[in-house]
Structure formats: structure tokens, C-alpha cells
Design a protein around this motif. Structure first.
Motif, short mmCIF file in Angstrom:
data_model
loop_
_atom_site.label_atom_id
_atom_site.label_comp_id
_atom_site.label_asym_id
_atom_site.label_seq_id
_atom_site.Cartn_x
_atom_site.Cartn_y
_atom_site.Cartn_z
N ASP A 35 0.84 -1.20 0.00
CA ASP A 35 0.00 0.00 0.00
C ASP A 35 0.87 1.25 0.00
O ASP A 35 1.95 1.28 0.60
CB ASP A 35 -0.90 0.02 1.23
CG ASP A 35 -1.97 -1.06 1.18
OD1 ASP A 35 -2.07 -1.75 0.15
OD2 ASP A 35 -2.70 -1.21 2.18
N ARG A 76 -7.85 3.58 -5.37
CA ARG A 76 -7.50 2.24 -5.85
C ARG A 76 -7.21 2.29 -7.35
O ARG A 76 -7.77 3.10 -8.08
CB ARG A 76 -8.65 1.25 -5.60
CG ARG A 76 -8.80 0.81 -4.16
CD ARG A 76 -9.67 -0.43 -4.09
NE ARG A 76 -9.82 -0.91 -2.73
CZ ARG A 76 -10.90 -0.73 -1.98
NH1 ARG A 76 -11.92 -0.05 -2.48
NH2 ARG A 76 -10.98 -1.20 -0.77
N ASP A 87 -4.17 -2.09 -6.42
CA ASP A 87 -3.29 -1.45 -5.45
C ASP A 87 -4.08 -0.39 -4.70
O ASP A 87 -5.02 0.21 -5.24
CB ASP A 87 -2.09 -0.82 -6.15
CG ASP A 87 -1.12 -1.85 -6.69
OD1 ASP A 87 -1.10 -2.97 -6.13
OD2 ASP A 87 -0.41 -1.56 -7.66
#
Length: 392
Positions: A35, A76, A87
Motif C-alpha cells: 500500500d 484504488r 493497489d
């Protein structure tokens, strides 16, 4: 059968061997899909909320509400390494007084912690329409970032880990591998972006000499810290044309849209690709102080920026870089004298009707720990310094 021949679950082609290979591949993909953590920081009214809103919702016309304290949202995108997964980027906007921003930045829960530095991005939003505040704000946040990174990196060093040096080496290799200033740039290990908003207002209000000094000073600061530098204006669709009309207005709006597109492309790269890959230069670079600067990290040079009222040393040293930075800052401060701003005196004080005895920073940080729950609920969370959590 030879003793070195794989047998059992490791037999090549067996269902177990294939499962093991698939598991290893998934772990490798997971390691590349960490992240991202993005922080929008800057002075009150600099355009942080508007810039972030324009990045997330390009076609939205309505102005966002002013941010309160510490706000959280996320973005995202399909993974660069595996299009079947997405991701995630955690995005924090730091608002309010300098006192609160400094308290948050030096805390141990949200800003550039040991969990976040490997994929961190800090966007410093600087308001060019108030040129007196630009350099004090930039220098203040650069100081806070260095101070916090020193604290965070020390945690790794105490355990004998080399991650801080690895992060700095990665940044230097990707941005400055063949650069003349490779040994002079202070790589922090995290992606830094100087986003200078309201350039159109600055252009119309400040003469050419003032624009030159501001541009050269910001270029020196950005290059010194391996930061991206760009000017932005007209953050809302249709803005940025001033009093122009006809073809001139259309051209100005097109320029503003290009600037925003450049910012979005840059931020998407720093968030979802990171420094493992150098950003492809699909955008036109702009070094002219009379135009909107667009200078990705590693694209500038100290010798091209120059020195105010003196020649550059034949051989530049780290001490020279620091001294010339002070010269540029000093010249800019003379042209745009910093004024005592009310914001520096402001504190976040709750109305007496809502105060609670014993309310403390510890209680506030306890609420911050609960923020990941918002990812499950998929809500936009606003955190305010009294510890209340509001979902929008």
C-alpha cells in the motif's frame, strides 16, 4: 535414483510442485503490491482540498468543503504487476494550524512511520497567490519531514537494519544515476512533490523579476531534496483564464488542464509505481520562470539554476549548496517579506460545550489507530483534534 533428484512433493511437474511455484509467485506479487501512503500538507487555504478533489474526481465541478484537522480518503488502481488485483493508496490531508500540523507530523501513528516510509509520498501544496508564505511553508515542512525521517530511520538503525540507506540509494539510483549533482542532492528516501497552486494569479500579480527569483529559489530547494516541482492554476474546470476571452481564454484553460494532467500522471506514478521504476517523461519540461514550471525530480541542475548576484564555484560542494540556498531564500524574502500570519497563532480549541476533562493527544491518537476500519466500511473519514470520528 540419484540422491540429488527431487522426489515427493518437489518432483517437477507434480501438482504439489506447481502449487509451491504458484504460492511463491503470489508472495512475490504481494511484495510488489505494498500500500502507498500519501500526505497532502501545506498552509491553510493553499488549495490542498481542491487539488486532492480534482485528482480523485477530475470532472467534479463543486468545490470541496474546507478540510478539518486530519482527513482521510483512499484511491484504488489496477495493480501494475497483477491486473486481477488492485493497489491501494491511503491519502491523508493535514489541515489546520501550524501547531496542529507540527504535532501530527512528529507523532508516532500517522506521518512517515516505520510502516509507511518505503512507499510514502508527501505533496507540499504551496500557495503562489500569497508569495510571502511560500518559502516559510516549504522550509517548515521540509524541516518537519527531515526531523520525522531521522526519528523513523533511527528505529531501523537500532535493530541493525539497512533499510534507510537502501531507500536513499534506491532514490539516488533511479533519479540521479548519471547526474552531475548526484553526490550533492540530499535524497530523503521518500517521494516529495512541491505543488505550487494558483500560478495564474501569481503570474498576473508579480513582475518578471519576482517570478524569476521565486522560480529559481523553488528550483534550488526542490533539486536539493530530489523533489518534483510543478506550478498549477485554475484547479476547477473552466478556471484559470482570468479576464481573457475568446481564443486566449480557451488556450489558457487548455494550459491549466495540461498542468493538472501532468500532476495526476506524476502522482499516479509515485503512488502506484514508486521509485522502483523511473517515470517516463511524457510531459514537456518547463524551466522558464515566466511559464508554469514542470520539473520532475532529477531533471534540474544546480549550474543551470545559478547563483544570485555571483558566479557559481568551479567545483560545487555540499557546503556551497547550503550557502547558495540561503542566498536564494534571502533574496526571495526581501522581495516577498514574510508577514506574521494569524494562522501561526491559531490553536485547535473546541467549543466549551463539547470539551471533556482529560481530553489529550493520547486519546486523539487512539482514534487514529482505528482508521483502518474505514477501509472496510469504504467511507471518507474526517478526524478532528477532539478525537471525534465523522463519516462523510
Amino acid at each position: 535414483m540419484s540422491a540429488s533428484t527431487p522426489t515427493g512433493i518437489y518432483t517437477p511437474g507434480s501438482i504439489w510442485a506447481k502449487a509451491i511455484e504458484q504460492s511463491k509467485a503470489e508472495k512475490k506479487a504481494d511484495s510488489k503490491g505494498l500500500d502507498a501512503y500519501v500526505y497532502f500538507v501545506g498552509a491553510k487555504g493553499s488549495g490542498k482540498s481542491t487539488l486532492l478533489n480534482r485528482f480523485l474526481y477530475p470532472n467534479q465541478v463543486n468545490l470541496p468543503k474546507p478540510s478539518q484537522g486530519l482527513e482521510y480518503t483512499f484511491a484504488r488502481k489496477a495493480s501494475t504487476f497483477d491486473h486481477e488485483r488492485k493497489d491501494l493508496a491511503h491519502i491523508w490531508e493535514v489541515a489546520g494550524s501550524y501547531a496542529f500540523a507540527g504535532q501530527m507530523a512528529l507523532g508516532s501513528q500517522i506521518f512517515l512511520t516505520y510502516r509507511q516510509v518505503t512507499t510514502a509520498v508527501v505533496v507540499m501544496v504551496l500557495d503562489l497567490s500569497d508569495p510571502c508564505s511560500v518559502l516559510p511553508c516549504a522550509l517548515r515542512w521540509l524541516g518537519l519531514i527531515k526531523q520525522k525521517l531521522a526519528t523513523t530511520y533511527s528505529l531501523f538503525e537500532r535493530k541493525g537494519l539497512q533499510l534507510p540507506e537502501q531507500l536513499k540509494a534506491r532514490q539516488r539510483a533511479k533519479l540521479l544515476s548519471q547526474h552531475d549533482d548526484k553526490g550533492l542532492v540530499d535524497c530523503t528516501g521518500v517521494s516529495l512533490v512541491l505543488a505550487c497552486t494558483k500560478w495564474d494569479v501569481f503570474r498576473d500579480a508579480v513582475d518578471a523579476e519576482g517570478q524569476k527569483v521565486m522560480a529559481r529559489t523553488l528550483r534550488w530547494l526542490a533539486h536539493s531534496y530530489a523533489a518534483h516541482l510543478m506550478y498549477l492554476g485554475g484547479l476547477q474546470p473552466g478556471e484559470g483564464a482570468g479576464s481573457a476571452s475568446g481564443s486566449s481564454r480557451s488556450s489558457s484553460q487548455h494550459t491549466q488542464q495540461q498542468l493538472m494532467d501532468n500532476f495526476s500522471r506524476l502522482l499516479n506514478h509515485t503512488m502506484f509505481v514508486g521509485m522502483d521504476r523511473k517515470m517516463p517523461l511524457k510531459m514537456a519540461l518547463q524551466f522558464d520562470h515566466l511559464g508554469p514550471l514542470m520539473i520532475p525530480a532529477g531533471s534540474d541542475k544546480f549550474k543551470d539554476i545559478g547563483r544570485p548576484q555571483a558566479q557559481m564555484p568551479a567545483v560545487l560542494t555540499a557546503a556551497d549548496v547550503a550557502a547558495i540556498q540561503q542566498e536564494w531564500v534571502g533574496m526571495a524574502s526581501e522581495l516577498f517579506p514574510a508577514m506574521k500570519q494569524q494562522e501561526q497563532k491559531e490553536r485547535f480549541e473546541m467549543d466549551v460545550r463539547y470539551r471533556e476533562e482529560g481530553n489529550s493527544l493520547a486519546r486523539f491518537l487512539w482514534w487514529l489507530v482505528r482508521v483502518p476500519f474505514a477501509l472496510v466500511m469504504q467511507q471518507h473519514i474526517i478526524l478532528v483534534p477532539d478525537g471525534n470520528c465523522v463519516a462523510k
